[in-house]
Design a protein around this motif. Structure first.
Motif, PDB file in Angstrom:
ATOM      1  N   LEU A  22      29.055-104.634  84.507  1.00 15.07           N
ATOM      2  CA  LEU A  22      27.856-104.439  83.679  1.00 15.07           C
ATOM      3  C   LEU A  22      26.739-103.766  84.484  1.00 15.07           C
ATOM      4  CD1 LEU A  22      27.736-107.815  81.731  1.00 15.07           C
ATOM      5  CD2 LEU A  22      27.803-105.541  80.689  1.00 15.07           C
ATOM      6  N   ALA A  23      26.521-104.254  85.704  1.00 12.04           N
ATOM      7  CA  ALA A  23      25.471-103.660  86.542  1.00 12.04           C
ATOM      8  C   ALA A  23      25.728-102.175  86.766  1.00 12.04           C
ATOM      9  CB  ALA A  23      25.384-104.406  87.870  1.00 12.04           C
ATOM     10  N   GLN A 216      46.847-114.165  84.403  1.00 13.80           N
ATOM     11  CA  GLN A 216      46.841-112.758  84.787  1.00 13.80           C
ATOM     12  C   GLN A 216      47.825-111.949  83.945  1.00 13.80           C
ATOM     13  OE1 GLN A 216      44.610-111.347  86.766  1.00 13.80           O
ATOM     14  NE2 GLN A 216      43.699-113.357  87.104  1.00 13.80           N
ATOM     15  N   LYS A 217      48.938-112.567  83.582  1.00 10.78           N
ATOM     16  CA  LYS A 217      49.910-111.885  82.727  1.00 10.78           C
ATOM     17  C   LYS A 217      49.345-111.680  81.327  1.00 10.78           C
ATOM     18  CE  LYS A 217      54.570-112.374  80.793  1.00 10.78           C
ATOM     19  NZ  LYS A 217      55.775-113.234  80.713  1.00 10.78           N
ATOM     20  N   ALA A 218      48.629-112.688  80.827  1.00  9.85           N
ATOM     21  CA  ALA A 218      48.110-112.617  79.463  1.00  9.85           C
ATOM     22  C   ALA A 218      46.851-111.749  79.376  1.00  9.85           C
ATOM     23  CB  ALA A 218      47.803-114.016  78.945  1.00  9.85           C
ATOM     24  N   ALA A 219      46.107-111.620  80.473  1.00  8.85           N
ATOM     25  CA  ALA A 219      44.852-110.859  80.450  1.00  8.85           C
ATOM     26  C   ALA A 219      45.126-109.400  80.110  1.00  8.85           C
ATOM     27  CB  ALA A 219      44.150-110.970  81.803  1.00  8.85           C
ATOM     28  N   ARG A 220      44.460-108.907  79.093  1.00  8.06           N
ATOM     29  CA  ARG A 220      44.743-107.578  78.593  1.00  8.06           C
ATOM     30  C   ARG A 220      43.626-106.576  78.892  1.00  8.06           C
ATOM     31  NH1 ARG A 220      47.729-111.005  75.706  1.00  8.06           N
ATOM     32  NH2 ARG A 220      49.484-110.241  74.468  1.00  8.06           N
ATOM     33  N   THR A 221      42.527-107.034  79.397  1.00  4.50           N
ATOM     34  CA  THR A 221      41.336-106.192  79.491  1.00  4.50           C
ATOM     35  C   THR A 221      40.776-106.233  80.900  1.00  4.50           C
ATOM     36  OG1 THR A 221      40.854-106.758  77.185  1.00  4.50           O
ATOM     37  CG2 THR A 221      39.092-105.710  78.444  1.00  4.50           C
ATOM     38  N   THR A 222      40.339-105.086  81.416  1.00  6.49           N
ATOM     39  CA  THR A 222      39.706-105.039  82.731  1.00  6.49           C
ATOM     40  C   THR A 222      38.211-105.330  82.604  1.00  6.49           C
ATOM     41  OG1 THR A 222      39.120-102.694  82.624  1.00  6.49           O
ATOM     42  CG2 THR A 222      41.352-103.245  83.403  1.00  6.49           C
ATOM     43  N   PRO A 223      37.563-105.740  83.711  1.00  4.73           N
ATOM     44  CA  PRO A 223      36.120-105.944  83.661  1.00  4.73           C
ATOM     45  C   PRO A 223      35.363-104.690  83.231  1.00  4.73           C
ATOM     46  CG  PRO A 223      37.025-106.966  85.618  1.00  4.73           C
ATOM     47  CD  PRO A 223      38.145-106.185  85.002  1.00  4.73           C
ATOM     48  N   ASP A 224      35.807-103.518  83.679  1.00  4.12           N
ATOM     49  CA  ASP A 224      35.133-102.276  83.280  1.00  4.12           C
ATOM     50  C   ASP A 224      35.227-102.059  81.772  1.00  4.12           C
ATOM     51  OD1 ASP A 224      34.416-101.730  85.876  1.00  4.12           O
ATOM     52  OD2 ASP A 224      35.988-100.235  86.216  1.00  4.12           O
ATOM     53  N   GLN A 225      36.393-102.325  81.201  1.00  2.00           N
ATOM     54  CA  GLN A 225      36.547-102.184  79.751  1.00  2.00           C
ATOM     55  C   GLN A 225      35.672-103.189  79.011  1.00  2.00           C
ATOM     56  OE1 GLN A 225      40.801-102.776  79.747  1.00  2.00           O
ATOM     57  NE2 GLN A 225      41.237-100.593  79.417  1.00  2.00           N
ATOM     58  N   ALA A 226      35.634-104.420  79.525  1.00  2.00           N
ATOM     59  CA  ALA A 226      34.798-105.443  78.896  1.00  2.00           C
ATOM     60  C   ALA A 226      33.324-105.059  78.944  1.00  2.00           C
ATOM     61  CB  ALA A 226      35.013-106.788  79.593  1.00  2.00           C
ATOM     62  N   GLU A 228      31.997-102.085  79.237  1.00  2.00           N
ATOM     63  CA  GLU A 228      31.739-100.941  78.366  1.00  2.00           C
ATOM     64  C   GLU A 228      31.614-101.388  76.915  1.00  2.00           C
ATOM     65  OE1 GLU A 228      30.960 -97.107  77.144  1.00  2.00           O
ATOM     66  OE2 GLU A 228      30.948 -97.970  79.171  1.00  2.00           O
ATOM     67  N   THR A 229      32.442-102.334  76.493  1.00  2.00           N
ATOM     68  CA  THR A 229      32.364-102.845  75.127  1.00  2.00           C
ATOM     69  C   THR A 229      31.034-103.556  74.897  1.00  2.00           C
ATOM     70  OG1 THR A 229      34.771-103.125  75.072  1.00  2.00           O
ATOM     71  CG2 THR A 229      33.498-104.303  73.421  1.00  2.00           C
ATOM     72  N   GLY A 233      27.930-102.443  72.458  1.00  2.00           N
ATOM     73  CA  GLY A 233      27.346-103.387  71.514  1.00  2.00           C
ATOM     74  C   GLY A 233      25.830-103.423  71.610  1.00  2.00           C
ATOM     75  N   MET A 234      25.302-103.311  72.827  1.00  2.00           N
ATOM     76  CA  MET A 234      23.847-103.245  73.006  1.00  2.00           C
ATOM     77  C   MET A 234      23.292-101.974  72.398  1.00  2.00           C
ATOM     78  SD  MET A 234      23.678-104.620  76.975  1.00  2.00           S
ATOM     79  CE  MET A 234      21.878-104.559  77.119  1.00  2.00           C
ATOM     80  N   GLU A 235      23.963-100.878  72.625  1.00  2.00           N
ATOM     81  CA  GLU A 235      23.478 -99.588  72.119  1.00  2.00           C
ATOM     82  C   GLU A 235      23.513 -99.511  70.599  1.00  2.00           C
ATOM     83  OE1 GLU A 235      24.626 -96.563  75.780  1.00  2.00           O
ATOM     84  OE2 GLU A 235      26.204 -97.138  74.353  1.00  2.00           O
ATOM     85  N   THR A 236      24.470-100.177  69.982  1.00  2.00           N
ATOM     86  CA  THR A 236      24.609-100.102  68.526  1.00  2.00           C
ATOM     87  C   THR A 236      23.971-101.288  67.811  1.00  2.00           C
ATOM     88  OG1 THR A 236      26.811-101.128  68.697  1.00  2.00           O
ATOM     89  CG2 THR A 236      26.711 -98.719  68.638  1.00  2.00           C
ATOM     90  N   GLY A 237      23.389-102.210  68.557  1.00  2.00           N
ATOM     91  CA  GLY A 237      22.655-103.314  67.945  1.00  2.00           C
ATOM     92  C   GLY A 237      23.526-104.360  67.283  1.00  2.00           C
TER      93      GLY A 237
END
Length: 272
Positions: A22-23, A216-226, A228-229, A233-237
């Protein structure tokens, strides 16, 4: 689209994982980032990665309300104000409720919920001075569903959800320029599961021994992807953000099968 350029955003838990991403993501959009984390070494590494992007950092425990107040005050003093806060710091303990010591349960509640309450309480007056901004609270898919050995984490994340929903309704009437966003990440490839205090598994299972590998096997999303999402969400309110296909699936199952969702979600997790 809401513009993040030139905004001052405070981020807790910025020493690793989603907080670090996020930072970095906010800085690339032109925001000034005030970072906090208990992990001084991790926070220093995030600061190094930010390089010449405008930022500040302070290492402290978010349950220290005086330190939290000082961090926000210093960000306002250094950068001229505060436009938003992302309450991201969190931890977990693994044990059935009956086996969870009171001090461990309370520690999870203090970090994951009480510190979020204080972050909102201390940041809101400063954000109001700007007339608009963001309060982003990180809940979890475990703020939508119960899960065995996660009673403390469930309780804290459901509480974050309730707090955020109430604040969203209130501020949409009193301060419509301030967006309150609750975030429900699914499995994210961070250190939260690995660093969780593991006390006991369910009787007759060996899930405690292989819980890290299973996560770790079940985790589907990277921190960067999270991250960005969340930033989108902040940009679109948006006022609710689901992260990852697993979060969207769990959200659907809980809505369609409010009584028996665990059977269906369990089959999904086993097949992952």
């Amino acid at each position: 689209m809401l513009d993040l350029k030139g905004k001052v955003i405070a981020v807790t838990g910025a020493g690793s994982g989603i907080g670090r991403s996020l930072a970095l993501g906010l800085a690339r959009r032109g925001s000034t980032v005030a970072m906090a984390d208990k992990d001084a070494a991790g926070l220093a590494e995030t600061a190094r990665m930010l390089g010449n992007y405008p930022h500040s950092s302070r290492a402290f425990d978010v349950t220290d309300t005086d330190a939290l107040q000082g961090w926000i005050d210093d960000a306002v003093s250094e950068f001229g104000g505060l436009d938003g806060i992302i309450n991201n710091a969190g931890l977990s303990v693994v044990a059935p409720f009956a086996d969870t010591p009171r001090e461990d349960f309370n520690r999870v509640m203090n970090v994951n919920f009480n510190a979020v309450v204080e972050g909102c309480r201390l940041a809101l007056p400063e954000i109001r001075k700007r007339g608009s901004g963001w309060i982003v609270n990180i809940s979890s898919v475990f703020g939508m569903m119960g899960y065995p050995t996660q009673s403390a984490y469930n309780a804290s994340k459901y509480a974050v959800r309730g707090l955020s929903e109430a604040m969203h309704i209130e501020l949409s009437q009193t301060d419509p320029g301030i967006k309150v966003i609750r975030v429900h990440p699914g499995g994210i490839k961070t250190n939260v599961a690995r660093n969780a205090k593991k006390i006991a598994g369910m009787p007759g299972t060996d899930e405690l021994m292989d819980s890290d590998d299973a996560f770790q096997k079940a985790a589907r999303t990277t921190p960067d992807q999270a991250a960005e999402t969340i930033i989108r969400g902040m940009e679109t309110g948006q006022h609710r953000v689901l992260i990852g296909p697993d979060a969207k699936f769990i959200d659907l199952m809980v809505r369609l099968f409010p009584v028996s969702y665990m059977k269906r979600i369990g089959m999904f997790l086993t097949a992952s």
